[in-house]
Design a protein around this motif. Structure first.
Motif, PDB file in Angstrom:
ATOM      1  N   LYS A 163       0.803  -1.219   0.000  1.00 46.57           N
ATOM      2  CA  LYS A 163       0.000   0.000   0.000  1.00 46.57           C
ATOM      3  C   LYS A 163       0.845   1.282   0.000  1.00 46.57           C
ATOM      4  O   LYS A 163       0.303   2.384  -0.025  1.00 46.57           O
ATOM      5  N   THR A 164       2.180   1.130   0.036  1.00 50.81           N
ATOM      6  CA  THR A 164       3.053   2.298   0.058  1.00 50.81           C
ATOM      7  C   THR A 164       2.981   3.027  -1.281  1.00 50.81           C
ATOM      8  O   THR A 164       3.180   2.436  -2.337  1.00 50.81           O
ATOM      9  N   ARG A 165       2.715   4.343  -1.216  1.00 42.96           N
ATOM     10  CA  ARG A 165       2.602   5.124  -2.449  1.00 42.96           C
ATOM     11  C   ARG A 165       3.516   6.341  -2.474  1.00 42.96           C
ATOM     12  O   ARG A 165       3.735   6.921  -3.543  1.00 42.96           O
ATOM     13  N   ALA A 166       4.040   6.752  -1.306  1.00 43.87           N
ATOM     14  CA  ALA A 166       4.796   8.008  -1.288  1.00 43.87           C
ATOM     15  C   ALA A 166       5.747   8.074  -0.098  1.00 43.87           C
ATOM     16  O   ALA A 166       5.601   7.334   0.879  1.00 43.87           O
ATOM     17  N   ILE A 167       6.717   8.983  -0.227  1.00 44.51           N
ATOM     18  CA  ILE A 167       7.602   9.373   0.871  1.00 44.51           C
ATOM     19  C   ILE A 167       7.385  10.862   1.103  1.00 44.51           C
ATOM     20  O   ILE A 167       7.267  11.630   0.136  1.00 44.51           O
ATOM     21  N   MET A 168       7.356  11.277   2.351  1.00 45.32           N
ATOM     22  CA  MET A 168       7.220  12.702   2.680  1.00 45.32           C
ATOM     23  C   MET A 168       8.497  13.153   3.378  1.00 45.32           C
ATOM     24  O   MET A 168       8.917  12.557   4.373  1.00 45.32           O
ATOM     25  N   ILE A 169       9.118  14.214   2.842  1.00 44.93           N
ATOM     26  CA  ILE A 169      10.357  14.737   3.406  1.00 44.93           C
ATOM     27  C   ILE A 169      10.217  16.239   3.617  1.00 44.93           C
ATOM     28  O   ILE A 169       9.748  16.955   2.723  1.00 44.93           O
ATOM     29  N   CYS A 170      10.631  16.713   4.768  1.00 47.17           N
ATOM     30  CA  CYS A 170      10.695  18.154   5.046  1.00 47.17           C
ATOM     31  C   CYS A 170      12.171  18.526   5.153  1.00 47.17           C
ATOM     32  O   CYS A 170      12.878  18.002   6.010  1.00 47.17           O
ATOM     33  N   ASN A 171      12.624  19.438   4.283  1.00 47.27           N
ATOM     34  CA  ASN A 171      14.048  19.767   4.221  1.00 47.27           C
ATOM     35  C   ASN A 171      14.260  21.268   4.005  1.00 47.27           C
ATOM     36  O   ASN A 171      13.839  21.804   2.985  1.00 47.27           O
ATOM     37  N   PRO A 172      14.936  21.950   4.988  1.00 45.77           N
ATOM     38  CA  PRO A 172      15.337  21.480   6.310  1.00 45.77           C
ATOM     39  C   PRO A 172      14.121  21.040   7.116  1.00 45.77           C
ATOM     40  O   PRO A 172      13.012  21.500   6.877  1.00 45.77           O
ATOM     41  N   ASN A 173      14.386  20.195   8.106  1.00 42.64           N
ATOM     42  CA  ASN A 173      13.292  19.499   8.760  1.00 42.64           C
ATOM     43  C   ASN A 173      12.652  20.305   9.886  1.00 42.64           C
ATOM     44  O   ASN A 173      13.323  20.989  10.656  1.00 42.64           O
ATOM     45  N   ASN A 174      11.359  20.212   9.947  1.00 45.31           N
ATOM     46  CA  ASN A 174      10.573  20.621  11.106  1.00 45.31           C
ATOM     47  C   ASN A 174       9.999  19.318  11.672  1.00 45.31           C
ATOM     48  O   ASN A 174       9.305  18.604  10.936  1.00 45.31           O
ATOM     49  N   PRO A 175      10.375  18.915  12.884  1.00 46.07           N
ATOM     50  CA  PRO A 175      10.813  19.733  14.020  1.00 46.07           C
ATOM     51  C   PRO A 175      12.298  19.687  14.365  1.00 46.07           C
ATOM     52  O   PRO A 175      12.710  20.318  15.344  1.00 46.07           O
ATOM     53  N   THR A 176      13.127  18.947  13.633  1.00 55.40           N
ATOM     54  CA  THR A 176      14.494  18.687  14.102  1.00 55.40           C
ATOM     55  C   THR A 176      15.517  19.708  13.633  1.00 55.40           C
ATOM     56  O   THR A 176      16.586  19.833  14.228  1.00 55.40           O
ATOM     57  N   GLY A 177      15.213  20.425  12.544  1.00 52.96           N
ATOM     58  CA  GLY A 177      16.189  21.332  11.968  1.00 52.96           C
ATOM     59  C   GLY A 177      17.233  20.636  11.114  1.00 52.96           C
ATOM     60  O   GLY A 177      18.148  21.282  10.609  1.00 52.96           O
ATOM     61  N   TYR A 178      17.086  19.317  10.917  1.00 54.75           N
ATOM     62  CA  TYR A 178      18.096  18.576  10.167  1.00 54.75           C
ATOM     63  C   TYR A 178      18.060  18.957   8.683  1.00 54.75           C
ATOM     64  O   TYR A 178      16.992  19.104   8.096  1.00 54.75           O
TER      65      TYR A 178
END
Length: 409
Positions: A163-178
């Motif tokens: 059922k996997t259809r997507a990856i979600m990435i936040c860059n730079p990241n919230n909440p880590t700042g990575y």
């Protein structure tokens, strides 16, 4: 009495805002509260952008094009080109904040019951958007020990199902700042191609990178049909209330699909598009001063946190958030206690318990997210409060072996 929908019952409360009643009560008691719980910058919205709204003359406040004003979309093409992202204005849909862009992506690219893999901790509202779309979030854990670096390729492989259809990435990241590296993006690129997945890339904090270079998902080779960029002016121009974002893709079928959702909600806000368009014309060096101010705030808050006994905070490479582990068994209880029962010289601080940013139960119990969006004097005062609070807190952990697993210790 009619029943609430199942969707309404499982909709999660915001870990960022759920302690607001306690903060309001503290203020009514006369206690000053330093808000490090929410990413609301105190940097002024650019005057030139505000003046463009004030000076705009019209007789009728009309709907805009459902995809956003063409003049604004054309301006954004130049903005993205300057950042190494080659698109045309037909590939941009202006949205009501970055939030609507993310929700549109979930609704238009995923069916109810489909799964999206997200490295945790992640922006808590992804959970809310997933509930609205009937999508399941599958977390893959990153750890404070490594500064919340991208989990291994093996960890992503273990998370894949039919059922996997997507990856979600936040860059730079919230909440880590990575800040994700080019090598980490290459891992994600190969993974997405192998399993034929979308990559949803939330790049709200692109301008605020302090260590290394920002890499956009739109720059990945061979990914034109897979990548969706979600963006916003909220943090870029300190215009959170403007509620203007963007949904960008080179995948024509996805674009046409999302346009139907955009038409259903008619149009994005008109005044804020005027503001956003004017902001694109700011000088090239506009972000230099803001970025350096955030860097100084980051350096101050990370230094102060790591000087406190039992506290650990990795140095974030971007955005304006940091996660710290505290010597407490339950950060939710501690954050409530800060507002309900503690004050230092008539002041206290509001933090966001990190457990709400994890999808896996039991993680982040002794962690908090801090948004360094206040001036340095206020951050210093807030850290004075936190230092005093940790010494006074009745349930402070004094033995490292008693600190919850998955922490720095």
């Amino acid at each position: 009495m009619p029943e609430i929908s199942q969707r309404g019952q499982i909709m999660p409360a915001s870990p960022i805002r759920k302690l607001v009643p306690y903060a309001e009560a503290a203020k009514k008691r006369g206690t000053r509260v330093y808000h490090l719980n929410i990413g609301q910058p105190d940097i002024e919205t650019p005057p030139a952008a505000l003046d463009a709204v004030r000076n705009f003359h019209f007789k009728v406040l009309e709907y805009s094009h459902s995809g956003g004003n063409e003049s604004y979309r054309r301006k954004l093409v130049k903005y993205y080109a300057a950042r190494g992202i080659d698109i045309n204005y037909h590939q941009i849909i202006i949205t009501t904040g970055g939030s609507e862009a993310i929700l549109f992506g979930f609704l238009g690219c995923l069916d109810a019951g489909d799964e999206v893999i997200i490295p945790e901790p992640f922006y808590a509202n992804y959970n809310g958007f997933a509930v609205e779309a009937g999508v399941k979030v599958v977390p893959v854990t990153s750890y404070i020990d490594t500064g919340f670096a991208l989990p291994s390729a093996e960890a992503f492989e273990k998370a894949v199902t039919k059922k996997t259809r997507a990856i979600m990435i936040c860059n730079p990241n919230n909440p880590t700042g990575y800040l994700y590296s080019k090598e980490e993006w290459e891992t994600l690129r190969k993974f997405a191609l192998k399993h034929n997945l979308y990559i949803f890339s939330d790049e709200a904090y692109r301008e605020f990178c302090y260590e290394g270079t920002h890499v956009s998902a739109m720059q990945l080779e061979g990914m034109d049909q897979h990548v969706v960029l979600m963006d916003t002016i909220s943090k870029r121009y300190s215009a959170c209330g403007g509620r203007i974002g963007a949904f960008i893709t080179r995948n024509q079928q996805v674009h046409d699909t999302i346009m139907k959702f955009a038409q259903a909600r008619l149009s994005p806000p008109s005044f804020s598009q005027i503001l956003g368009e004017a902001a694109v014309d700011l000088p090239d060096d506009y972000f230099n001063t803001t970025r350096e101010e955030y860097r100084r705030r980051r350096d101050l808050i990370v230094k102060r946190l790591n000087e406190m006994p039992g506290v650990f905070c990795p140095n974030p490479g971007g955005a304006f958030y940091a996660i710290a582990s505290l010597p407490v068994p339950d950060a939710d209880a501690f954050c409530q206690w800060l507002l309900e029962s503690f004050s230092h010289n008539g002041e206290t601080l509001m933090l966001a318990p990190a457990s709400g940013f994890y999808g896996s139960p039991g993680l982040g119990l002794n962690e908090v997210r801090l948004a360094y969006v206040l001036n340095q004097q206020s951050i210093a005062a807030a850290m004075d409060c936190l230092q005093a609070a940790l010494l006074e807190y009745p349930d402070r952990i004094r033995d490292k072996k008693d600190i919850p697993l998955a922490s720095h210790y």
